[in-house]
Scaffold this motif. Structure first.
Motif, PDB file in Angstrom:
ATOM      1  N   ALA A   7       0.144   5.293   4.202  1.00 18.48           N
ATOM      2  CA  ALA A   7      -1.151   5.956   4.011  1.00 18.48           C
ATOM      3  C   ALA A   7      -2.157   5.012   3.370  1.00 18.48           C
ATOM      4  CB  ALA A   7      -0.969   7.205   3.147  1.00 18.48           C
ATOM      5  N   TRP A   8      -1.686   4.177   2.472  1.00 20.36           N
ATOM      6  CA  TRP A   8      -2.527   3.184   1.801  1.00 20.36           C
ATOM      7  C   TRP A   8      -3.161   2.252   2.825  1.00 20.36           C
ATOM      8  CZ3 TRP A   8       0.086  -0.229  -2.532  1.00 20.36           C
ATOM      9  CH2 TRP A   8      -0.861  -0.615  -3.474  1.00 20.36           C
ATOM     10  N   GLU A   9      -2.323   1.706   3.701  1.00 21.22           N
ATOM     11  CA  GLU A   9      -2.832   0.795   4.725  1.00 21.22           C
ATOM     12  C   GLU A   9      -3.682   1.520   5.765  1.00 21.22           C
ATOM     13  OE1 GLU A   9       0.075  -1.728   6.483  1.00 21.22           O
ATOM     14  OE2 GLU A   9       0.792  -2.521   4.565  1.00 21.22           O
ATOM     15  N   ALA A  10      -3.288   2.736   6.107  1.00 20.56           N
ATOM     16  CA  ALA A  10      -4.035   3.490   7.120  1.00 20.56           C
ATOM     17  C   ALA A  10      -5.452   3.781   6.650  1.00 20.56           C
ATOM     18  CB  ALA A  10      -3.303   4.789   7.459  1.00 20.56           C
ATOM     19  N   GLU A  11      -5.615   4.028   5.346  1.00 21.88           N
ATOM     20  CA  GLU A  11      -6.949   4.315   4.822  1.00 21.88           C
ATOM     21  C   GLU A  11      -7.859   3.112   4.967  1.00 21.88           C
ATOM     22  OE1 GLU A  11      -9.878   6.570   3.816  1.00 21.88           O
ATOM     23  OE2 GLU A  11      -7.834   7.389   3.868  1.00 21.88           O
ATOM     24  N   GLN A  12      -7.333   1.926   4.738  1.00 23.32           N
ATOM     25  CA  GLN A  12      -8.135   0.730   4.954  1.00 23.32           C
ATOM     26  C   GLN A  12      -8.438   0.539   6.435  1.00 23.32           C
ATOM     27  OE1 GLN A  12      -6.288  -3.130   4.765  1.00 23.32           O
ATOM     28  NE2 GLN A  12      -8.086  -4.102   3.871  1.00 23.32           N
ATOM     29  N   GLU A  13      -7.422   0.711   7.258  1.00 28.27           N
ATOM     30  CA  GLU A  13      -7.572   0.436   8.684  1.00 28.27           C
ATOM     31  C   GLU A  13      -8.574   1.373   9.345  1.00 28.27           C
ATOM     32  OE1 GLU A  13      -7.296  -1.390  12.248  1.00 28.27           O
ATOM     33  OE2 GLU A  13      -6.526  -2.076  10.305  1.00 28.27           O
ATOM     34  N   ARG A  14      -8.591   2.630   8.925  1.00 24.27           N
ATOM     35  CA  ARG A  14      -9.442   3.603   9.617  1.00 24.27           C
ATOM     36  C   ARG A  14     -10.917   3.430   9.284  1.00 24.27           C
ATOM     37  NH1 ARG A  14     -12.026   7.548   7.359  1.00 24.27           N
ATOM     38  NH2 ARG A  14     -11.726   8.024   5.149  1.00 24.27           N
ATOM     39  N   THR A  15     -11.235   2.760   8.171  1.00 23.78           N
ATOM     40  CA  THR A  15     -12.628   2.578   7.773  1.00 23.78           C
ATOM     41  C   THR A  15     -13.308   1.553   8.675  1.00 23.78           C
ATOM     42  OG1 THR A  15     -11.998   3.018   5.472  1.00 23.78           O
ATOM     43  CG2 THR A  15     -14.163   2.048   5.850  1.00 23.78           C
ATOM     44  N   GLU A  16     -14.401   1.920   9.244  1.00 27.29           N
ATOM     45  CA  GLU A  16     -15.123   1.025  10.143  1.00 27.29           C
ATOM     46  C   GLU A  16     -15.952   0.033   9.328  1.00 27.29           C
ATOM     47  OE1 GLU A  16     -17.355   3.102  13.079  1.00 27.29           O
ATOM     48  OE2 GLU A  16     -15.633   4.263  13.798  1.00 27.29           O
ATOM     49  N   THR A  17     -15.535  -1.227   9.374  1.00 30.12           N
ATOM     50  CA  THR A  17     -16.245  -2.292   8.655  1.00 30.12           C
ATOM     51  C   THR A  17     -16.429  -3.468   9.612  1.00 30.12           C
ATOM     52  OG1 THR A  17     -14.158  -3.231   7.838  1.00 30.12           O
ATOM     53  CG2 THR A  17     -15.239  -1.587   6.447  1.00 30.12           C
ATOM     54  N   PRO A  18     -17.320  -3.336  10.571  1.00 29.93           N
ATOM     55  CA  PRO A  18     -17.438  -4.361  11.622  1.00 29.93           C
ATOM     56  C   PRO A  18     -17.798  -5.749  11.112  1.00 29.93           C
ATOM     57  CG  PRO A  18     -19.288  -2.824  11.685  1.00 29.93           C
ATOM     58  CD  PRO A  18     -18.288  -2.241  10.745  1.00 29.93           C
ATOM     59  N   GLU A  19     -18.413  -5.841   9.936  1.00 32.31           N
ATOM     60  CA  GLU A  19     -18.802  -7.145   9.399  1.00 32.31           C
ATOM     61  C   GLU A  19     -17.861  -7.630   8.309  1.00 32.31           C
ATOM     62  OE1 GLU A  19     -23.129  -7.673   8.759  1.00 32.31           O
ATOM     63  OE2 GLU A  19     -23.292  -5.584   9.390  1.00 32.31           O
ATOM     64  N   THR A  20     -16.829  -6.856   8.045  1.00 34.06           N
ATOM     65  CA  THR A  20     -15.907  -7.194   6.954  1.00 34.06           C
ATOM     66  C   THR A  20     -14.489  -7.294   7.491  1.00 34.06           C
ATOM     67  OG1 THR A  20     -17.305  -6.048   5.334  1.00 34.06           O
ATOM     68  CG2 THR A  20     -15.017  -6.496   4.694  1.00 34.06           C
ATOM     69  N   ARG A  21     -13.891  -8.465   7.376  1.00 37.91           N
ATOM     70  CA  ARG A  21     -12.498  -8.683   7.762  1.00 37.91           C
ATOM     71  C   ARG A  21     -11.574  -7.962   6.781  1.00 37.91           C
ATOM     72  NH1 ARG A  21      -9.298 -13.076   6.063  1.00 37.91           N
ATOM     73  NH2 ARG A  21     -11.194 -13.989   5.184  1.00 37.91           N
ATOM     74  N   LYS A  22     -10.497  -7.359   7.303  1.00 33.30           N
ATOM     75  CA  LYS A  22      -9.601  -6.566   6.459  1.00 33.30           C
ATOM     76  C   LYS A  22      -8.180  -7.139   6.504  1.00 33.30           C
ATOM     77  CE  LYS A  22     -10.753  -2.779   8.654  1.00 33.30           C
ATOM     78  NZ  LYS A  22     -10.981  -1.360   9.056  1.00 33.30           N
ATOM     79  N   VAL A  23      -7.592  -7.303   5.314  1.00 38.49           N
ATOM     80  CA  VAL A  23      -6.225  -7.805   5.189  1.00 38.49           C
ATOM     81  C   VAL A  23      -5.456  -6.875   4.252  1.00 38.49           C
ATOM     82  CG1 VAL A  23      -4.746  -9.735   4.507  1.00 38.49           C
ATOM     83  CG2 VAL A  23      -7.018 -10.188   5.478  1.00 38.49           C
ATOM     84  N   ALA A  24      -4.255  -6.463   4.670  1.00 36.14           N
ATOM     85  CA  ALA A  24      -3.369  -5.649   3.827  1.00 36.14           C
ATOM     86  C   ALA A  24      -2.311  -6.574   3.229  1.00 36.14           C
ATOM     87  CB  ALA A  24      -2.710  -4.549   4.651  1.00 36.14           C
ATOM     88  N   LEU A  25      -2.259  -6.631   1.910  1.00 32.68           N
ATOM     89  CA  LEU A  25      -1.362  -7.540   1.192  1.00 32.68           C
ATOM     90  C   LEU A  25      -0.038  -6.838   0.906  1.00 32.68           C
ATOM     91  CD1 LEU A  25      -3.954  -8.864  -1.425  1.00 32.68           C
ATOM     92  CD2 LEU A  25      -3.414  -9.849   0.815  1.00 32.68           C
ATOM     93  N   ARG A  26       0.947  -7.069   1.765  1.00 32.83           N
ATOM     94  CA  ARG A  26       2.265  -6.445   1.576  1.00 32.83           C
ATOM     95  C   ARG A  26       3.067  -7.279   0.577  1.00 32.83           C
ATOM     96  NH1 ARG A  26       3.725  -4.673   7.858  1.00 32.83           N
ATOM     97  NH2 ARG A  26       2.242  -2.927   7.935  1.00 32.83           N
ATOM     98  N   ALA A  27       2.830  -7.020  -0.692  1.00 29.58           N
ATOM     99  CA  ALA A  27       3.370  -7.860  -1.750  1.00 29.58           C
ATOM    100  C   ALA A  27       4.784  -7.458  -2.137  1.00 29.58           C
ATOM    101  CB  ALA A  27       2.457  -7.800  -2.974  1.00 29.58           C
TER     102      ALA A  27
END
Length: 317
Positions: free
Chosen positions: A151-171
């Motif tokens: 759910a954490w990653e899905a919330e980032q992924e679903r947000t439309e940010t066409p000018e912002t690159r998105k990376v999920a840090l699986r630490a």
């Protein structure tokens, strides 16, 4: 900008970025934080895009570290708070980025290696790794920890940010020499003679030295072609029994009492923590970082453990 940057990792990440010449804005829920050279503190509630969101407009990067600590008893209430604190903060950050007139270039969102399945047979990388939640023979509530990560990653992924690159840090577990971190807890157990294998010790431990984590974050900030999930883990996870043997050797303590599963339950209860943190086999490797040529300063646990013991001021006798 670092939402959740007042936590354990955020404190030395913000200082590292400031030392590199960046102007860092740390967003946290506590009042009274004094600014220092290169670091400024702003307050938020962790759930909504309030006045702090103005700081997003025009900033270069957002690194969202917010989320309730997993070092607690996994009660229904605490698990729900873990879920809400992660999803709500990611939603608030995404909303602030979406509304910004000049959005950041990149949004690094903290996630967790816990998203992968409990397994012994093969390592999990980003391309071929198996996500957890459907394993048999493990406590049912472990699936909820995976649900939180998804759910954490899905919330980032679903947000439309066409000018912002998105990376999920699986630490994986971040090993640092500072008080209050996971390494500090493990070292204390070793000093007390309790650093033996837990429940047989076959479960894998994935980890990363904090200096390699800092260098990986810098790489991900700079590399415009990297997006999506990235495993932040050293390339050589190892079974818990070997992990603890190496740590005992680094601290020059030859004996560590083993613990059965029921003993681990009692210990976790006394420490107000949960056995999943010790018993789940997290065999995670950094497929994408290695493919991109990232060179780990501490790829193996013996060198990392020796360095961390030295930095912690506990070199042994």
């Amino acid at each position: 900008m670092l939402p959740g940057g007042t936590g354990h990792i955020g404190r030395y990440l913000s200082q590292s970025l400031a030392d590199r010449g960046h102007d860092v804005v740390v967003v946290g829920r506590q009042d009274g934080r004094e600014s220092s050279a290169g670091i400024r503190h702003v307050r938020w509630d962790g759930h909504t895009a309030g006045t702090w969101a103005a700081e997003v407009d025009g900033c270069d990067a957002v690194i969202n570290l917010a989320g309730r600590s997993v070092s607690c008893r996994y009660t229904d209430a605490n698990l729900r708070e873990m879920m809400d604190s992660r999803v709500d903060s990611a939603r608030a950050v995404g909303e602030a980025i979406r509304q910004a007139a000049e959005p950041p270039r990149v949004w690094l969102q903290m996630s967790t290696a816990t998203i992968y399945a409990h397994r012994f047979d093969a390592p999990n990388d980003e391309a071929t790794g198996i996500l957890g939640g459907d394993e048999t023979g493990v406590p049912g509530y472990w699936a909820y920890s995976v649900d939180i990560a998804k759910a954490w990653e899905a919330e980032q992924e679903r947000t439309e940010t066409p000018e912002t690159r998105k990376v999920a840090l699986r630490a994986a577990m971040v090993m640092d020499p500072y008080r209050g971190g996971v390494f500090d807890v493990l070292l204390r157990m070793v000093r007390l003679g309790l650093g033996g294998p837990v429940a047989g010790g076959a479960q894998y431990v994935s980890w990363i030295h904090h200096l390699d984590l800092l260098r990986a974050v810098v790489l991900l900030l700079d590399r415009e072609d990297l997006a999506g999930p990235v495993n932040l883990a050293a390339p050589n996870p190892l079974p818990h029994r070997e992990f603890m043997r190496v740590l005992r050797a680094a601290r020059r303590i030859p004996i560590g009492l083993p613990a059965t599963r029921w003993m681990t339950e009692l210990g976790a209860f006394a420490m107000r923590s949960d056995t999943e943190l010790l018993l789940k086999s997290r065999r995670v490797v950094p497929g994408r970082l290695v493919a991109e040529g990232f060179s780990f300063d501490f790829p193996d646990w013996p060198s990392a453990a020796a360095d961390l013991v030295r930095l912690s001021g506990n070199p042994g006798s």
